[in-house]
Scaffold this active site. Structure first.
Site, mmCIF file in Angstrom:
data_model
loop_
_atom_site.group_PDB
_atom_site.id
_atom_site.type_symbol
_atom_site.label_atom_id
_atom_site.label_comp_id
_atom_site.label_asym_id
_atom_site.label_seq_id
_atom_site.Cartn_x
_atom_site.Cartn_y
_atom_site.Cartn_z
ATOM 1 N N GLY A 86 0.277 -5.270 0.731
ATOM 2 C CA GLY A 86 -0.931 -5.120 -0.078
ATOM 3 C C GLY A 86 -0.884 -5.909 -1.379
ATOM 4 O O GLY A 86 -1.922 -6.243 -1.945
ATOM 5 N N GLY A 136 0.858 -1.183 0.000
ATOM 6 C CA GLY A 136 0.000 0.000 0.000
ATOM 7 C C GLY A 136 0.892 1.230 0.000
ATOM 8 O O GLY A 136 2.077 1.156 0.310
HETATM 9 C C1 QUE Z 1 6.903 -2.333 4.723
HETATM 10 C C2 QUE Z 1 5.811 -1.984 3.970
HETATM 11 C C3 QUE Z 1 5.961 -1.385 2.717
HETATM 12 C C4 QUE Z 1 7.252 -1.134 2.253
HETATM 13 C C5 QUE Z 1 8.347 -1.501 3.017
HETATM 14 C C6 QUE Z 1 8.158 -2.083 4.239
HETATM 15 C C7 QUE Z 1 4.862 -1.004 1.887
HETATM 16 C C8 QUE Z 1 5.154 -0.364 0.646
HETATM 17 C C9 QUE Z 1 6.471 -0.126 0.253
HETATM 18 C C10 QUE Z 1 6.868 0.549 -0.950
HETATM 19 C C11 QUE Z 1 8.069 0.223 -1.584
HETATM 20 C C12 QUE Z 1 8.495 0.886 -2.730
HETATM 21 C C13 QUE Z 1 7.734 1.900 -3.256
HETATM 22 C C14 QUE Z 1 6.535 2.245 -2.628
HETATM 23 C C15 QUE Z 1 6.123 1.584 -1.493
HETATM 24 O O1 QUE Z 1 7.470 -0.544 1.053
HETATM 25 O O2 QUE Z 1 3.680 -1.238 2.247
HETATM 26 O O3 QUE Z 1 5.801 3.242 -3.128
HETATM 27 O O4 QUE Z 1 8.138 2.592 -4.384
HETATM 28 O O5 QUE Z 1 4.134 0.018 -0.151
HETATM 29 O O6 QUE Z 1 9.234 -2.454 4.981
HETATM 30 O O7 QUE Z 1 4.567 -2.234 4.447
#
Ligand code: QUE
Length: 364
Positions: free
Chosen positions: A114, A65
């Site tokens: 997610g 998410g």
């Molecule tokens: C725990 C998480 C998420 C995470 C890293 C965690 C998460 C999530 C993202 C993420 C990674 C790269 C992206 C981005 C989001 O990383 O839910 O937009 O470019 O979306 O340790 O829950």
């Protein structure tokens, strides 16, 4: 206008492409909203026999998410933001679970948080040699949501607890072992499988016919003997150390194992020590309370938890350390398990809504 989710209809298939590759296809509120709406339309459309889900770009299906948005909104109306995002996301999770036609998900590359919520409820879950799966919420001071209280309880033995608490990354073979995927396929075959899917007309097929036809098509591209699962090899250790009902006891048991010379216990102990104590205790409690509950009940419980966790220090500190400053050096508060009280943990499970007022009251 950029479209973060693409929908296409062809030969009886409804295609969903998560199309936000710069953010690893992380889901935001508008994305989960349009997916849920499209599923409701396809559910009733007799011209659609099958839904297929994939991610744009070469990094993977979905990183989770859009948790960074909570950090950006922290001085705004955070309750409204949480409600807009989580309630809609969980509705989409539930819609995937109850969708009356077969769903195929291509789980190549990154499938986390997610992203598991978008794949785990499908019947034809394809993993590859590039699949990297995790429920990583312990790293950001959050808890495993999207129905994790429901689906992690179905993994073998104590594996659900291990996945949730360790936030470790698993392979495609592990995902099949854990019950989170069905078929292993080399990623180089995906284009050919897609062509195979598109070259026949699914529209006139009943759901039973679609299911049968789909599994034989997928089977013709599958790798009959996937590589061995690493996590399967530590099942006994996971069951021994994680059978306890409290974080204190799990810590003690891993620490004792480490003292007796078990290197795996030592590494796992060190790993868990770095996570948010609040998140660890919440994850354990949600898995305990999730046992025997329906998916709808679990999602309502998780939304109740959301409305509280968005008012905690660790949630913003975790997001800051992983997604904003990226220093991976969070300062958790409370800093230690012993600083948590029963009353504090229990308070996350008190719903802010009367049952008939719950935003997810209609989910079974
Ligand atoms: C725990 C998480 C998420 C995470 C890293 C965690 C998460 C999530 C993202 C993420 C990674 C790269 C992206 C981005 C989001 O990383 O839910 O937009 O470019 O979306 O340790 O829950």
């Amino acid at each position: 206008m950029e479209f973060f989710v693409l929908f296409q209809e062809a030969s009886g298939i409804g295609w969903i492409t998560l199309n936000r590759p710069k953010a690893l296809n992380a889901l935001n509120a508008s994305m989960v909203e349009v997916i849920e709406k499209q599923l409701a339309i396809w559910k009733e459309n007799p011209a659609i026999s099958l839904v297929c889900i994939e991610g744009a770009g070469d990094k993977g299906l979905c990183a989770g998410g859009d948790m960074r948005s909570f950090y950006d909104e922290k001085d705004g109306d955070i309750d409204q933001h949480a409600l807009d995002f989580f309630a809609t996301e969980y509705r989409m999770n539930h819609a995937l679970d109850t969708f009356p036609k077969p769903i195929l998900v291509y789980m190549d590359g990154i499938v986390m948080g997610g992203g598991i919520g978008i794949s785990v409820y499908a019947q034809n879950r394809i993993v590859t040699e590039r699949t990297r799966m995790a429920m990583p919420e312990m790293n950001i001071g959050y808890f495993p949501d999207v129905g994790a209280s429901y689906f992690l309880n179905k993994s073998p033995g104590q594996m659900g607890k291990y996945m949730a608490l360790s936030a470790k990354t698993f392979t495609g073979s592990d995902a099949i072992y854990l019950g989170l995927a069905d078929v292993y396929m080399q990623s180089e075959k995906w284009q050919e499988l897609k062509e195979g899917l598109q070259s026949r007309n699914w529209e006139p097929l009943s759901t039973g016919e679609t299911t049968a036809c789909l599994s034989s098509l997928i089977a013709s591209f599958a790798q009959a003997t996937p590589p061995p699962s690493h996590v399967a090899q530590v099942q006994e250790k996971v069951d021994r150390y994680f059978s306890k009902d409290s974080i204190c006891e799990i810590f003690d048991s891993l620490n004792n194992g480490a003292k007796e010379g078990d290197q795996w216990a030592e590494e796992t102990y060190a790993l868990l020590k770095g996570k948010s104590p609040n998140s660890l205790a919440l994850a354990l409690e949600q898995l305990k309370r999730g046992k025997g509950k329906t998916l709808g009940e679990c999602l309502r419980m998780e939304l109740d938890m959301d409305m509280q966790i968005i008012h905690t220090h660790d949630f913003y500190e975790g997001i800051r350390s992983v997604l904003v400053d990226k220093d991976r050096n969070p300062k958790w508060n409370p800093a230690q398990i012993k600083d948590l009280t029963r009353k504090w943990i229990d308070s996350f499970f008190i719903s802010p809504w009367a049952i008939e007022q719950h935003p997810l009251k209609d989910l079974v």
